[in-house]
Design an enzyme around this catalytic site. Structure first.
Site, short mmCIF file in Angstrom:
data_model
loop_
_atom_site.label_atom_id
_atom_site.label_comp_id
_atom_site.label_asym_id
_atom_site.label_seq_id
_atom_site.Cartn_x
_atom_site.Cartn_y
_atom_site.Cartn_z
N PRO A 84 0.82 -1.22 0.00
CA PRO A 84 0.00 0.00 0.00
C PRO A 84 0.85 1.26 0.00
O PRO A 84 2.02 1.25 0.39
CB PRO A 84 -0.80 -0.12 1.31
CG PRO A 84 -0.73 -1.55 1.69
CD PRO A 84 0.59 -2.05 1.19
N CYS A 85 0.24 2.36 -0.40
CA CYS A 85 0.94 3.64 -0.51
C CYS A 85 1.68 4.01 0.78
O CYS A 85 2.85 4.39 0.74
CB CYS A 85 -0.07 4.73 -0.86
SG CYS A 85 0.56 6.42 -0.80
N PHE A 86 1.01 3.90 1.91
CA PHE A 86 1.60 4.40 3.16
C PHE A 86 2.52 3.39 3.84
O PHE A 86 3.04 3.66 4.91
CB PHE A 86 0.50 4.85 4.12
CG PHE A 86 -0.10 6.18 3.75
CD1 PHE A 86 0.46 7.36 4.22
CD2 PHE A 86 -1.20 6.25 2.92
CE1 PHE A 86 -0.07 8.59 3.88
CE2 PHE A 86 -1.74 7.48 2.56
CZ PHE A 86 -1.17 8.65 3.04
N LYS B 94 5.51 8.73 7.20
CA LYS B 94 4.86 9.30 6.02
C LYS B 94 3.49 9.82 6.44
O LYS B 94 2.69 9.08 7.03
CB LYS B 94 4.73 8.23 4.94
CG LYS B 94 4.12 8.70 3.64
CD LYS B 94 4.26 7.58 2.61
CE LYS B 94 3.60 7.92 1.30
NZ LYS B 94 3.83 6.85 0.28
#
Length: 264
Positions: free
Chosen positions: A154-156, A170
């Site tokens: 996932p992005c995070f 982040k």
């Protein structure tokens, strides 16, 4: 009229993920159709939504049954990057003609957006910075990021160059798309821990959960108090206006030839 460029500031609207992604794509087309165009908006999701980067595989890597049981919408973004669970956050989009009067190349435009967001977070007393820039102030060295393949995590779950962090965490994901003559960047700025729940829907749930706990925090968690999305959005808009040397001008979707998202 003098021809001085301005940043069109659209009203905040809630809507479905499909409507919001269609609008962001339309903003990019609008910005590409003239040499002096810039537009900014914040928006909300009418229900929790999983957004996927335009090159991210699906359903591979996902527990589709869990997604369906949770009644999450799933949409694909017009930009790149990896998956984000949108639920309790500030979301914004900015599109502009390039190089435009601001004389920006695509990467410089995306960096400007990240710097504007970092400034807005610093105004909340968070020592935010664009990832990839060394900061002696908070003692974090510059990093060389390995992007991996789309959809790996996932992005995070990992810091990515050009996004925004506070210390080791982040705090915002930013994805961009560049076309001939224009750029679009949109951002997810979590204001609750719910963005980390994306791990619950991953095939590698334990591993992704561990990465998210290690790398991701919301602004609210770090501050220890609530953050109003409207206040943060306004500060991002002001910071962008200052960097583009273009005043904010309230505008309506119809002026840009774009339909507003349906209520609900």
């Amino acid at each position: 009229m003098s021809g001085r460029p301005s940043v069109r500031y659209l009203p905040h609207r809630a809507g479905s993920g499909a409507d919001q992604m269609a609008i962001d794509g339309a903003l990019l087309e609008w910005a590409a159709s003239g040499p002096l165009r810039a537009v900014f908006r914040t928006y909300a999701w009418s229900r929790p939504t999983l957004s996927l980067g335009r090159a991210e595989p699906y359903p591979a890597g996902w527990d589709v049954a869990a997604l369906e049981a949770a009644e999450l919408d799933v949409v694909r973004r017009p930009t790149g990057g990896d998956a984000v669970l949108h639920d309790g956050e500030l979301t914004f989009a900015v599109a502009a003609s390039l190089p435009g009067p601001w004389a920006l190349r695509p990467r410089a435009f995306a960096d400007l957006v990240a710097e504007a967001l970092a400034e807005a977070l610093r105004e909340l007393t968070l020592p935010a910075e664009r990832i990839g820039v060394a900061s002696e102030r908070i003692g974090v060295a510059a990093e060389r990021m390995s992007p991996g393949r789309p959809g790996d995590r996932p992005c995070f779950a990992q810091p990515s160059a050009g996004e925004v962090r506070v210390g080791p965490y982040k705090v915002a994901g930013i994805a961009s798309r560049f076309t001939r003559g224009a750029a679009l960047s949109h951002a997810s700025v979590p204001l609750s821990p719910r963005h980390r729940d994306v791990a619950s829907f991953r095939a590698n749930a334990p591993g992704d959960r561990a990465l998210l706990e290690r790398h991701a925090r919301s602004a609210t968690e770090l501050l220890g108090r609530e953050v109003a999305d409207s206040l943060l959005g306004a500060r991002v808009a002001s910071a962008l206006s200052a960097r583009l040397l273009a005043p904010l001008r309230p505008a309506q979707f119809a002026e840009l030839g774009i339909a507003e998202p349906a209520a609900g």
